[in-house]
Scaffold this motif. Structure first.
Motif, PDB file in Angstrom:
ATOM      1  N   CYS A 113       0.838  -1.216   0.000  1.00 59.11           N
ATOM      2  CA  CYS A 113       0.000   0.000   0.000  1.00 59.11           C
ATOM      3  C   CYS A 113       0.864   1.253   0.000  1.00 59.11           C
ATOM      4  CB  CYS A 113      -0.886   0.045   1.243  1.00 59.11           C
ATOM      5  SG  CYS A 113      -2.089  -1.260   1.351  1.00 59.11           S
ATOM      6  N   GLN A 316      -5.913  -8.545   3.125  1.00 63.86           N
ATOM      7  CA  GLN A 316      -7.092  -7.838   2.626  1.00 63.86           C
ATOM      8  C   GLN A 316      -7.563  -6.789   3.646  1.00 63.86           C
ATOM      9  OE1 GLN A 316      -7.812  -8.420  -0.376  1.00 63.86           O
ATOM     10  NE2 GLN A 316      -9.736  -7.318  -0.637  1.00 63.86           N
ATOM     11  N   THR A 317      -7.545  -7.174   4.908  1.00 67.39           N
ATOM     12  CA  THR A 317      -7.963  -6.258   5.976  1.00 67.39           C
ATOM     13  C   THR A 317      -7.069  -5.018   5.999  1.00 67.39           C
ATOM     14  OG1 THR A 317      -8.776  -8.097   7.286  1.00 67.39           O
ATOM     15  CG2 THR A 317      -8.297  -6.075   8.489  1.00 67.39           C
ATOM     16  N   ARG A 319      -5.196  -3.838   3.557  1.00 65.51           N
ATOM     17  CA  ARG A 319      -5.398  -3.042   2.327  1.00 65.51           C
ATOM     18  C   ARG A 319      -6.665  -2.208   2.425  1.00 65.51           C
ATOM     19  NH1 ARG A 319      -3.118  -7.590  -0.510  1.00 65.51           N
ATOM     20  NH2 ARG A 319      -5.164  -8.563  -0.665  1.00 65.51           N
ATOM     21  N   GLU A 320      -7.733  -2.821   2.933  1.00 63.10           N
ATOM     22  CA  GLU A 320      -9.007  -2.093   2.998  1.00 63.10           C
ATOM     23  C   GLU A 320      -8.978  -0.988   4.058  1.00 63.10           C
ATOM     24  OE1 GLU A 320     -11.687  -5.694   1.117  1.00 63.10           O
ATOM     25  OE2 GLU A 320     -11.697  -5.415   3.280  1.00 63.10           O
ATOM     26  N   GLU A 323      -7.055   1.883   2.515  1.00 59.77           N
ATOM     27  CA  GLU A 323      -7.914   2.584   1.556  1.00 59.77           C
ATOM     28  C   GLU A 323      -8.870   3.544   2.280  1.00 59.77           C
ATOM     29  OE1 GLU A 323      -7.554   2.468  -1.601  1.00 59.77           O
ATOM     30  OE2 GLU A 323      -9.335   3.710  -2.044  1.00 59.77           O
ATOM     31  N   VAL A 324      -9.471   3.058   3.359  1.00 62.00           N
ATOM     32  CA  VAL A 324     -10.415   3.881   4.118  1.00 62.00           C
ATOM     33  C   VAL A 324      -9.729   5.130   4.659  1.00 62.00           C
ATOM     34  CG1 VAL A 324     -11.672   3.982   6.319  1.00 62.00           C
ATOM     35  CG2 VAL A 324     -12.016   2.058   4.789  1.00 62.00           C
ATOM     36  N   HIS A 366     -11.897  -2.674  11.102  1.00 61.52           N
ATOM     37  CA  HIS A 366     -12.308  -3.122   9.780  1.00 61.52           C
ATOM     38  C   HIS A 366     -13.803  -3.402   9.753  1.00 61.52           C
ATOM     39  CE1 HIS A 366     -12.764  -5.991   6.427  1.00 61.52           C
ATOM     40  NE2 HIS A 366     -11.853  -5.228   5.853  1.00 61.52           N
ATOM     41  N   VAL A 370     -15.352  -0.831   7.259  1.00 63.02           N
ATOM     42  CA  VAL A 370     -15.439  -1.423   5.917  1.00 63.02           C
ATOM     43  C   VAL A 370     -16.713  -2.246   5.778  1.00 63.02           C
ATOM     44  CG1 VAL A 370     -14.241  -2.865   4.214  1.00 63.02           C
ATOM     45  CG2 VAL A 370     -12.914  -1.472   5.791  1.00 63.02           C
ATOM     46  N   ILE A 372     -17.299  -5.265   5.582  1.00 58.16           N
ATOM     47  CA  ILE A 372     -17.291  -6.521   4.827  1.00 58.16           C
ATOM     48  C   ILE A 372     -16.659  -7.536   5.766  1.00 58.16           C
ATOM     49  CG2 ILE A 372     -16.331  -7.764   2.840  1.00 58.16           C
ATOM     50  CD1 ILE A 372     -16.075  -5.032   1.442  1.00 58.16           C
ATOM     51  N   ARG A 374     -14.373 -10.133   6.705  1.00 56.10           N
ATOM     52  CA  ARG A 374     -13.210 -10.875   6.218  1.00 56.10           C
ATOM     53  C   ARG A 374     -12.839 -12.019   7.151  1.00 56.10           C
ATOM     54  NH1 ARG A 374     -13.193  -9.828   1.429  1.00 56.10           N
ATOM     55  NH2 ARG A 374     -13.090  -7.643   0.830  1.00 56.10           N
TER      56      ARG A 374
END
Ligand code: MG
Length: 382
Positions: A113, A316-317, A319-320, A323-324, A366, A370, A372, A374
């Motif tokens: 990232c 994934q956690t 990265r997300e 992003e946030v 997360h 987010v 979602i 995970r």
């Protein structure tokens, strides 16, 4: 205890960046160790993954217990070689302060990232924590540690980063070595994780003793344990086997390093620093065994499906979350915002914030931000 002539002597240290009155009952490296133990990044290591996520069970290593094991091994080696135990201990305790949540997978994801913004190296981040991020002292940012402790924490460093670090980064540009105390902490790290990963791997059922049978040292230590204790339960036999292996590596490291120190004719820390190679090392035979062990662990443990599923969710956690926070700076805690319009500065603040999270805090954040899922619910956080 008398120090060897090539040990770091606290009296000839390059000192602290901000000068302070000397401690009353401790020496300066003991003070560093104590500052590290009392800092908040150190406490958070308790809830950061080593290989197994915290909620896989309470029996596994965490970054904190890993750091304690490294310190214990490093200290024993330092003592045997007549080196500075307090400095070695301080470096070992601090060596993983900069680790992200979720172990190696978290670090790799954060580095990806951060690639457009100068990358993320956990070594360099450990230094950033002790130099800047800890907020405990009114007189300075960070912990204001001694030069030699900071030097030991910075195990590796890219040339562009090294250039920004002044005297601390110099050896990465000129090819010199760090102190022997730092070299010990580095190899004690590897000895510790190889052996505790075997232990945790076996305990989790992901590794079977048969997976390790091709390793000559494991095989001979196991045979010896069985011979010595024919009636002992398997758990004790395995613990004895791992202990014996660890002892072999430590003994070899001490004996071989002693020989190298003798033949290099080092009589000062300056001689150590000027050497082309690290003087603390395994013999060729044990270096080979060491690499073999790492290969088995990579194949059978780190690449295991369950461990990989965890790593994928972790990456994934991270990265997300990145992003946030990169797109919505207002979600960072007020004290971490700084209101900078420079995107590199902002990205570094986001990386600092994410790297500082424990596994469970990262999962909670997360879930909250987010939304979602995970993580399987049976890994749910308290
Ligand atoms: Mg480590």
């Amino acid at each position: 205890m008398t120090l060897a002539p090539f040990a770091v002597d606290v009296n000839s240290s390059a000192g602290r960046r901000v000068s302070e009155p000397p401690p009353r009952w401790r020496d300066e490296f003991q003070r560093d160790r104590d500052r590290i133990i009392h800092c908040s990044a150190f406490r958070r290591l308790e809830y950061k993954t080593q290989v197994f996520v915290n909620h896989e069970g309470d029996m596994f290593r965490t970054r904190l217990t890993h750091s304690l094991e490294v310190a214990q091994i490093a200290r024993s080696i330092a003592r045997a070689l007549g080196l500075n135990e307090d400095l070695t201990e301080a470096i070992a305790l601090a060596h993983d302060l900069g680790h992200t949540p979720f172990g190696h997978a978290g670090q790799k994801a954060l580095n990806q990232c951060m690639r457009p913004f100068g990358g993320f190296e956990h070594n360099l981040h450990s230094l950033r924590i002790v130099d800047r991020l800890e907020r405990r002292y009114p007189e300075f940012c960070g912990l204001n540690l001694m030069f030699e402790t900071r030097e030991g924490i910075l195990k590796t460093c890219r040339a562009d980063h090294a250039r920004e670090l002044g005297p601390l980064g110099e050896r990465f540009l000129s090819g010199g070595q760090p102190s022997l105390e730092a070299q010990i902490a580095n190899l004690a790290d590897e000895i510790a994780y190889n052996h505790h990963d075997i232990d945790d791997g076996l305990r989790s059922g992901i590794l079977e003793p048969d997976d390790l049978a091709p390793h000559p040292l494991f095989a001979s230590a196991l045979a010896e344990s069985n011979k010595l204790y024919p009636d002992a339960e398997p758990k004790r036999i395995l613990a004895t086997t791992i202990r014996a292996m660890l002892g072999e590596f430590v003994n070899d490291l001490i004996a071989f390093s002693r020989r190298r120190l003798g033949s290099a004719r080092c009589t000062s820390v300056e001689d150590v620093r000027a050497c082309p190679d690290s003087l603390v090392a395994f013999s060729d035979d044990l270096a080979l065994e060491h690499r073999r062990l790492k290969r088995i662990l990579r194949r059978k443990l780190y690449n295991n499906e369950r461990v990989r599923a965890f790593n994928d969710a972790a990456a994934q956690t991270v990265r997300e979350l990145f992003e946030v926070f990169i797109t919505r700076p207002q979600l960072l805690p007020v004290e971490d915002r700084k209101g900078s319009r420079d995107e590199n500065v902002h990205a570094r603040l986001v990386a600092d914030y994410i790297a500082g999270m424990t596994d469970r805090f990262a999962i909670q954040e997360h879930r909250r931000l987010v939304q979602i899922e995970r993580w399987p619910r049976d890994w749910s956080v308290a």
